[in-house]
Design a protein around this motif. Sequence first.
Motif, PDB file in Angstrom:
ATOM      1  N   ASP A   8      35.250  -1.276  24.710  1.00  0.00           N
ATOM      2  CA  ASP A   8      34.214  -0.408  25.363  1.00  0.00           C
ATOM      3  C   ASP A   8      33.426   0.200  24.373  1.00  0.00           C
ATOM      4  O   ASP A   8      32.515   0.917  24.493  1.00  0.00           O
ATOM      5  N   GLU A   9      34.193   0.348  23.048  1.00  0.00           N
ATOM      6  CA  GLU A   9      33.495   0.917  21.924  1.00  0.00           C
ATOM      7  C   GLU A   9      32.505   0.088  21.189  1.00  0.00           C
ATOM      8  O   GLU A   9      32.694  -1.027  21.142  1.00  0.00           O
TER       9      GLU A   9
ATOM     10  N   ASN B   2      33.585  10.579  24.427  1.00  0.00           N
ATOM     11  CA  ASN B   2      33.815  12.054  24.071  1.00  0.00           C
ATOM     12  C   ASN B   2      32.753  12.325  22.946  1.00  0.00           C
ATOM     13  O   ASN B   2      32.001  11.358  22.516  1.00  0.00           O
ATOM     14  N   ARG B   5      32.892  10.326  19.775  1.00  0.00           N
ATOM     15  CA  ARG B   5      32.348   8.982  19.892  1.00  0.00           C
ATOM     16  C   ARG B   5      30.787   8.706  19.665  1.00  0.00           C
ATOM     17  O   ARG B   5      30.226   7.913  19.257  1.00  0.00           O
ATOM     18  N   TYR B 188      34.777   8.306  14.291  1.00  0.00           N
ATOM     19  CA  TYR B 188      35.456   7.514  15.109  1.00  0.00           C
ATOM     20  C   TYR B 188      37.016   7.541  14.970  1.00  0.00           C
ATOM     21  O   TYR B 188      37.751   7.302  15.900  1.00  0.00           O
ATOM     22  N   ASN B 191      37.829  10.294  17.254  1.00  0.00           N
ATOM     23  CA  ASN B 191      37.679   9.695  18.600  1.00  0.00           C
ATOM     24  C   ASN B 191      38.863   9.352  19.086  1.00  0.00           C
ATOM     25  O   ASN B 191      39.453   9.282  20.302  1.00  0.00           O
ATOM     26  N   TRP B 192      39.502   8.236  18.078  1.00  0.00           N
ATOM     27  CA  TRP B 192      40.862   7.379  18.648  1.00  0.00           C
ATOM     28  C   TRP B 192      41.940   8.375  18.633  1.00  0.00           C
ATOM     29  O   TRP B 192      42.904   8.372  19.556  1.00  0.00           O
ATOM     30  N   TRP B 194      41.625  11.646  19.479  1.00  0.00           N
ATOM     31  CA  TRP B 194      41.275  12.212  20.866  1.00  0.00           C
ATOM     32  C   TRP B 194      41.626  11.172  22.268  1.00  0.00           C
ATOM     33  O   TRP B 194      42.144  11.752  23.140  1.00  0.00           O
ATOM     34  N   ARG B 195      41.186   9.995  22.030  1.00  0.00           N
ATOM     35  CA  ARG B 195      41.588   9.152  22.991  1.00  0.00           C
ATOM     36  C   ARG B 195      43.070   8.751  23.194  1.00  0.00           C
ATOM     37  O   ARG B 195      43.354   8.554  24.330  1.00  0.00           O
ATOM     38  N   GLU B 199      43.419   9.811  26.877  1.00  0.00           N
ATOM     39  CA  GLU B 199      43.563   8.679  27.761  1.00  0.00           C
ATOM     40  C   GLU B 199      44.758   7.728  27.611  1.00  0.00           C
ATOM     41  O   GLU B 199      44.858   6.543  28.362  1.00  0.00           O
ATOM     42  N   PHE B 201      44.758   5.682  25.312  1.00  0.00           N
ATOM     43  CA  PHE B 201      44.177   4.721  24.570  1.00  0.00           C
ATOM     44  C   PHE B 201      44.430   4.392  23.116  1.00  0.00           C
ATOM     45  O   PHE B 201      44.794   5.417  22.218  1.00  0.00           O
TER      46      PHE B 201
END
Lengths: 10, 236
Positions: A8-9, B2, B5, B188, B191-192, B194-195, B199, B201
């Motif tokens: 999804d990125e 987020n 991202r 990014y 972001n990772w 964070w995820r 999440e 993820f």
Amino acid sequence: IIARTRHDEL
Amino acid sequence: MNIFRLTGDLSHLAAIIILLLKIWKTRSCAGISGKSQILFALVFTTRYLDLLTSYISLYNTFMKVVYIGCAYATVYLIYMKFKATYDGNHDTFRAEFLVVPVGGLSFLVNHDFTPLEFLLVIMYVSYDMALCGPGSNCSHCFQILWTFSIYLESVAILPQLFMISKTGEAETITTHYLFFLGLYRALYLINWIWRFYFEGFFDLIAIVAGVVQTILYCDFFYLYVTKVVYSERLPL
């Protein structure tokens, strides 16, 4: 969630 | 989605637009590595093939189309419209030294196959695991191409950095391009993190390649902050 085929990125 | 991202994507977009505008306004692509731009066009093409098979969001689709379009427009400007200004003599990094190993690695280390499973695939032991043919929905091919694009993106800037180190300088606007490209990677990474926390993820391939890519920019970041902020050009 381990990412597999759906990415999804950008 | 987020904030890291989103700002990462916008930073990436800013970098691409800055480069396009610089070439367009100055009617020149001097100091720009055409090879890096071809590699980025290849990165976007192989990664965004899923435009054809899966819909994620309007934002996602829109950005993918814009990235691909801009990448090809940049390559067109460098190799066709402003070909006379292209500094091919200094763009001597051997791109095949990146593409071939990255291609091999994407077959060996990806989310769909372990190296042993891949061996079975190429030996055609299991029909279910065939990459192509009846019953295949191309997902394994897309997955390997996605992996290829992730690995390739992490090193695609090397011809550009090599060119700058060869000529010994870069125009300020080129350094802004590189700064936004590096900023996108750094955002990014956040972001990772964070995820991962919010999440659960976790995409190891993207994260490792992203860390490698960000490290490649560290030396440049240092020069950018210490030199470009205070002077017109980037001396090395």
